[in-house]
Design a protein around this motif. Structure first.
Motif, PDB file in Angstrom:
ATOM      1  N   ILE A  76      55.569   3.359 -17.525  1.00  0.00           N
ATOM      2  CA  ILE A  76      55.793   2.001 -17.022  1.00  0.00           C
ATOM      3  C   ILE A  76      56.737   2.030 -15.825  1.00  0.00           C
ATOM      4  CG2 ILE A  76      56.866  -0.221 -17.566  1.00  0.00           C
ATOM      5  CD1 ILE A  76      55.757   0.064 -20.403  1.00  0.00           C
ATOM      6  N   LEU A  77      57.788   2.815 -15.922  1.00  0.00           N
ATOM      7  CA  LEU A  77      58.744   2.900 -14.813  1.00  0.00           C
ATOM      8  C   LEU A  77      58.112   3.515 -13.570  1.00  0.00           C
ATOM      9  CD1 LEU A  77      62.021   4.042 -16.637  1.00  0.00           C
ATOM     10  CD2 LEU A  77      61.394   1.740 -15.881  1.00  0.00           C
ATOM     11  N   HIS A  96      45.224  -0.200 -13.286  1.00  0.00           N
ATOM     12  CA  HIS A  96      45.699   1.180 -13.385  1.00  0.00           C
ATOM     13  C   HIS A  96      45.730   1.711 -14.814  1.00  0.00           C
ATOM     14  CE1 HIS A  96      48.017   4.811 -12.475  1.00  0.00           C
ATOM     15  NE2 HIS A  96      48.760   4.508 -13.529  1.00  0.00           N
ATOM     16  N   ALA A  97      46.214   0.918 -15.749  1.00  0.00           N
ATOM     17  CA  ALA A  97      46.415   1.401 -17.115  1.00  0.00           C
ATOM     18  C   ALA A  97      45.189   1.139 -17.984  1.00  0.00           C
ATOM     19  CB  ALA A  97      47.648   0.743 -17.728  1.00  0.00           C
ATOM     20  N   PRO A  98      44.984   1.957 -19.016  1.00  0.00           N
ATOM     21  CA  PRO A  98      43.806   1.803 -19.884  1.00  0.00           C
ATOM     22  C   PRO A  98      43.974   0.691 -20.909  1.00  0.00           C
ATOM     23  CG  PRO A  98      45.155   3.620 -20.648  1.00  0.00           C
ATOM     24  CD  PRO A  98      45.792   3.137 -19.382  1.00  0.00           C
ATOM     25  N   PHE A  99      42.861   0.046 -21.234  1.00  0.00           N
ATOM     26  CA  PHE A  99      42.807  -0.940 -22.306  1.00  0.00           C
ATOM     27  C   PHE A  99      42.189  -0.297 -23.540  1.00  0.00           C
ATOM     28  CE2 PHE A  99      42.847  -3.371 -18.411  1.00  0.00           C
ATOM     29  CZ  PHE A  99      43.655  -4.463 -18.698  1.00  0.00           C
ATOM     30  N   VAL A 100      42.445  -0.881 -24.702  1.00  0.00           N
ATOM     31  CA  VAL A 100      41.817  -0.428 -25.944  1.00  0.00           C
ATOM     32  C   VAL A 100      40.501  -1.186 -26.089  1.00  0.00           C
ATOM     33  CG1 VAL A 100      42.007  -0.322 -28.458  1.00  0.00           C
ATOM     34  CG2 VAL A 100      44.023   0.115 -27.019  1.00  0.00           C
ATOM     35  N   THR A 101      39.407  -0.458 -26.066  1.00  0.00           N
ATOM     36  CA  THR A 101      38.077  -1.072 -26.055  1.00  0.00           C
ATOM     37  C   THR A 101      37.859  -2.015 -27.227  1.00  0.00           C
ATOM     38  OG1 THR A 101      37.178   0.890 -24.950  1.00  0.00           O
ATOM     39  CG2 THR A 101      35.601  -0.591 -26.000  1.00  0.00           C
ATOM     40  N   GLN A 102      38.294  -1.617 -28.426  1.00  0.00           N
ATOM     41  CA  GLN A 102      38.043  -2.411 -29.622  1.00  0.00           C
ATOM     42  C   GLN A 102      38.912  -3.657 -29.725  1.00  0.00           C
ATOM     43  OE1 GLN A 102      38.823   0.889 -29.471  1.00  0.00           O
ATOM     44  NE2 GLN A 102      38.005   2.007 -31.236  1.00  0.00           N
ATOM     45  N   ALA A 129      49.917   7.941 -16.970  1.00  0.00           N
ATOM     46  CA  ALA A 129      50.891   8.682 -16.183  1.00  0.00           C
ATOM     47  C   ALA A 129      50.346   8.951 -14.785  1.00  0.00           C
ATOM     48  CB  ALA A 129      51.227  10.000 -16.880  1.00  0.00           C
ATOM     49  N   LEU A 130      51.225   9.344 -13.895  1.00  0.00           N
ATOM     50  CA  LEU A 130      50.800   9.651 -12.526  1.00  0.00           C
ATOM     51  C   LEU A 130      49.819  10.807 -12.483  1.00  0.00           C
ATOM     52  CD1 LEU A 130      54.175   9.245 -10.570  1.00  0.00           C
ATOM     53  CD2 LEU A 130      52.221   7.670 -10.625  1.00  0.00           C
TER      54      LEU A 130
END
Length: 210
Positions: free
Chosen positions: A78-79, A125-131, A36-37
């Protein structure tokens, strides 16, 4: 069981829900991560990610009907930011991934609630899932309303992180080696294994079938 559309409509609600969600077979299991922002990170499970094209590289997925005034965190993020991640789910954390479907209070992160590790790649910008063995960074292109009130979200692939050893010389990913899981229905998870690999089909090269 052999039933028609009237029979389907008259089925008990939960039975119908499970049946119709299962008839298409195994679906891809993915976690979609957003930020989120205000910096709150969210992650939610989806089984509707589909390939749309490779040049340009585009993927789509389906969002359930949203409240236009207060959409769910994933879609709202996302928007607002235009960026999100798609992360494969491996056999090692299907339980944690499944429970990200919980309706948490707004701004309460599923990463924290389900103890899922997150990571950031190349300042995306957005997080990834490490596993997750397969990590995809996406940019939102378009949202298309569907007849049932759902939304088809289309995005372009702008970042890809896949272990080198899982990709062959043709660019094919060995999903079995990544221990990627699949979903049947709403809550049944399956192990994947490769059965066969066939060549590109040309009419003049059809084999003799018995």
């Amino acid at each position: 069981m052999r039933i028609n559309d009237t029979d389907i409509t008259n089925l008990e609600r939960k039975f119908r829900l499970n049946l119709i969600n299962s008839i298409t077979g195994i679906k891809p299991a993915n976690l979609i991560g957003t930020r989120a922002l205000d910096g709150t990170d969210n992650v939610a499970i989806f089984s509707s990610v589909v390939h749309l094209g490779s040049h340009p590289a585009q993927l789509g997925f389906i969002m359930r009907p949203q409240n236009p005034i207060s959409p769910k965190d994933t879609y709202a993020n996302i928007l607002e930011t235009k960026y999100y991640t798609i992360n494969s789910i491996s056999e090692t954390f299907t339980k944690k991934a499944h429970y990200t479907s919980a309706k948490l209070e707004k701004h309460h992160s599923e990463f924290d609630a389900m103890h899922i590790d997150k990571s950031f790649i190349d300042n995306f910008h957005a997080p990834f899932v490490t596993q997750s063995p397969i990590k995809i960074g996406m940019k939102h292109l378009e949202s298309i309303p569907l007849p049932n009130g759902c939304i088809f979200v289309i995005g372009s692939v702008v970042l890809l992180d896949v272990p080198d050893e899982t990709i062959n010389e043709l660019g094919q990913i060995d999903l079995a080696s990544t221990q990627s899981a699949g979903i049947s229905g709403l809550n049944s998870y399956y192990r994947l294994r490769n059965l066969a690999t066939y060549p590109y089909v040309r009419t003049n090269e059809l084999p003799d079938f018995e």
